[in-house]
Design an enzyme around this catalytic site. Structure first.
Site, PDB file in Angstrom:
ATOM      1  N   LYS A 140       0.795  -1.812  -0.130  1.00 57.37           N
ATOM      2  CA  LYS A 140       0.425   0.318   0.209  1.00 57.37           C
ATOM      3  C   LYS A 140       1.079   1.459   0.058  1.00 57.37           C
ATOM      4  CE  LYS A 140      -2.442   0.254   3.800  1.00 57.37           C
ATOM      5  NZ  LYS A 140      -3.189   0.314   4.690  1.00 57.37           N
ATOM      6  N   SER A 215      -8.259   0.370   4.921  1.00 55.92           N
ATOM      7  CA  SER A 215      -7.401   1.070   4.698  1.00 55.92           C
ATOM      8  C   SER A 215      -6.292   0.086   2.828  1.00 55.92           C
ATOM      9  CB  SER A 215      -5.979   1.945   4.909  1.00 55.92           C
ATOM     10  OG  SER A 215      -5.063   1.127   5.812  1.00 55.92           O
ATOM     11  N   SER A 239      -8.030  -2.512   8.929  1.00 57.87           N
ATOM     12  CA  SER A 239      -7.776  -2.377   7.433  1.00 57.87           C
ATOM     13  C   SER A 239      -7.544  -3.248   6.726  1.00 57.87           C
ATOM     14  CB  SER A 239      -6.471  -0.730   7.258  1.00 57.87           C
ATOM     15  OG  SER A 239      -6.767  -0.151   8.337  1.00 57.87           O
TER      16      SER A 239
END
Length: 534
Positions: A140, A215, A239
């Site tokens: 990420k 996320s 997340s």
């Protein structure tokens, strides 16, 4: 006499409370149904874009299978990396998961691996130390990777690049894996939709009108699309597991404290007590152990007692159907049926004497409030971080600016600023409830127990729907509070073709039980279902 009268009234009060709760649940279900109906109508005329099947079937394989083939010289690392690069090019215009690639450098890294293996200088012990040698991975964007974009989805950091790898990126590279790209996130990670003003919105591979979660949304998406065999996620309130669920893949949250947090957004690795963790996002349960253990600090490995023999068929299984958090939507029927299907399959294959038992833990009804309290103990300052660690952003300034279209921040980030001005739960109450729930679970699970737990109230919602259900992530967040290891596992598709799944939870440092149970349940249910036609 007075005590007798009070005792006589107690059943009546309980009946009133039960009746009230039934009414409130009914009203909440009506509300949720109305939201679904409205957004279903809004998106009814929006085309759902379909993913093409992969041009190379290599991308469907597990990371451990690819590593073995590279090690045995059945295929080159260059060919494997090239296949995943090609797949990203095939799908990324549709899903918008990858925000920057390092394709040319990754291919050079792969060629170097091939030369090393061809030389014959790599011993079996070397391969054991580098179990992912030659296998590509993605990470990420908010996790620092040397030379790669590191904006955390904020306009104030647009174009910023990391000068060194986060500790968990170093760990995967040390295991031999090759970084090929970084992926999309919500602004500063703090939302369950993957959208920001730097890179835009990421779309669900099963239905592009739906969210991927956050996320680690870009990671789960590109892994499910077969654009990467390994996704590197972080997890502070679900997340990693949340997007894993919405995108139909496996996502693990390691026991709290097993990784160094340096390079995760603004964290410097000196945090002594944090609820943030890390873990891999993967298509195949067989990859869970090798990928997640590669992230663990070497000095922490003994805590996991990996040499102990385990048999997933003989685990003590427990399950919870409705966690009961009144701030969240009740678990929907399709999601509940997915959990009960796993319960039934385990019962059939493990034997009646070891059937999963229904369990009740009162503390789960406080999930969101407990998470909110412990989040307030994190050392990071969201308002300051949102300003790139300069003058803290103010909700009282940003919200009016947002209303007139002048704010540089997403609504999700601004609502997080607002939330910081709302009262916190009582500290002594929160700490006592957390300790009670933690102790109750540890006592129940022991060193051979698995809790089957709902993932979410529904399948992946339409874009923007989470604004109307902001607390529903609490089913994931409570295990950050408790610091338990958890694996999100896929359990087929819904009637609408969206992923279903459940969480499997073990006591602290019993991550190996999660890995084994995930493989066992995968053998019963089939695991990941591709988001494209073969």
């Amino acid at each position: 006499m007075v005590n007798k009268e009070k005792s006589d009234r107690r059943p009546q009060r309980n009946a009133y409370c039960q009746c009230l709760m039934t009414i409130l649940i009914f009203i909440r279900r009506l509300y949720d149904s109305a939201i679904d109906l409205i957004f279903g109508f809004i998106y009814s005329s929006t085309e759902v874009k379909k993913l093409p099947p992969p041009s190379n079937d290599l991308v469907k394989e597990s990371a451990v299978s690819l590593a073995k083939k590279i090690r045995n010289k059945e295929i080159t690392s260059e060919a494997v990396v090239g296949a995943f690069i090609q797949r990203i090019k095939e799908v990324n215009d549709i899903v918008n998961a990858v925000v920057q690639d390092r394709f040319e450098r990754a291919l050079e890294d792969a060629k170097a691996v091939d030369r090393l293996i061809a030389s014959g200088s790599v011993s079996p012990d070397d391969f054991n130390k580098k179990p992912l040698l030659g296998v590509p991975f993605t990470s990420k964007e908010s996790v620092a990777a040397e030379g790669m974009l590191w904006s955390c989805g904020m306009l104030s950091r647009k174009g910023t690049k990391a000068v060194e790898d986060a500790d968990i990126v170093k760990s995967l590279k040390s295991a031999g894996a090759i970084l090929i790209a970084v992926t999309n996130i919500p602004e500063l990670n703090m939302w369950i939709e993957c959208r920001n003003y730097v890179y835009g919105q990421t779309n669900n591979p099963y239905n592009t009108n739906r969210i991927v979660g956050g996320s680690s949304g870009g990671e789960a998406c590109i892994v499910s699309c077969c654009g990467s065999p390994i996704g590197l996620g972080t997890d502070i309130g679900g997340s990693a597991r949340l997007p894993a669920y919405f995108c139909g893949v496996y996502g693990h949250k390691l026991t709290g404290g097993l990784v160094n947090t340096k390079g995760m957004s603004f964290r410097d690795g000196t945090e002594k007590d944090t609820i943030v963790a890390a873990g891999g996002l993967l298509k195949h349960a067989a990859d869970l152990k090798v990928v997640n253990l590669a992230l663990v600090l070497p000095e922490k490995i003994p805590l996991l007692r990996l040499n102990e023999e385990i048999n997933a068929k003989k685990f003590n299984y427990f399950f919870v159907e409705q966690p009961g958090d009144r701030l969240s939507s009740p678990i929907g029927s399709e999601c509940n049926n997915a959990l009960l299907r796993v319960v039934r399959l385990i019962k059939e294959h493990s034997g009646f004497d070891n059937s999963p038992q229904k369990a009740h833990f009162p503390g789960f009804k406080y999930s969101f409030r407990l998470w909110k309290y412990w989040m307030s103990k994190e050392l990071n300052n969201f308002a300051k971080d949102l300003a790139n660690q300069e003058e803290p952003r103010s909700a009282f300034i940003e919200l009016p600016k947002k209303l007139v279209g002048k704010s540089d921040h997403t609504l999700a980030a601004i609502l997080k600023l607002v939330d910081q001005h709302l009262p916190l739960p009582n500290a002594s109450w929160a700490e006592e409830e957390t300790a009670t729930l933690r102790n109750d679970l540890i006592k129940k699970l022991g060193d051979n127990g698995i809790l089957l737990f709902p993932s979410y109230a529904s399948t992946a919602p339409y874009h923007y729907v989470p604004f109307f259900r902001p607390f529903n992530f609490s089913t994931w967040a409570i295990f950050n509070v408790l610091k338990f290891p958890v694996t999100q596992i896929p359990i087929g598709l819904s009637k609408d073709g969206l992923p279903l799944g459940i969480q499997i939870v073990a006591a602290p440092y019993q991550d190996k039980l999660c890995f084994a149970a995930a493989e066992y349940i995968e053998s019963l249910t089939g695991g990941w279902v591709p988001p494209f036609s073969s």
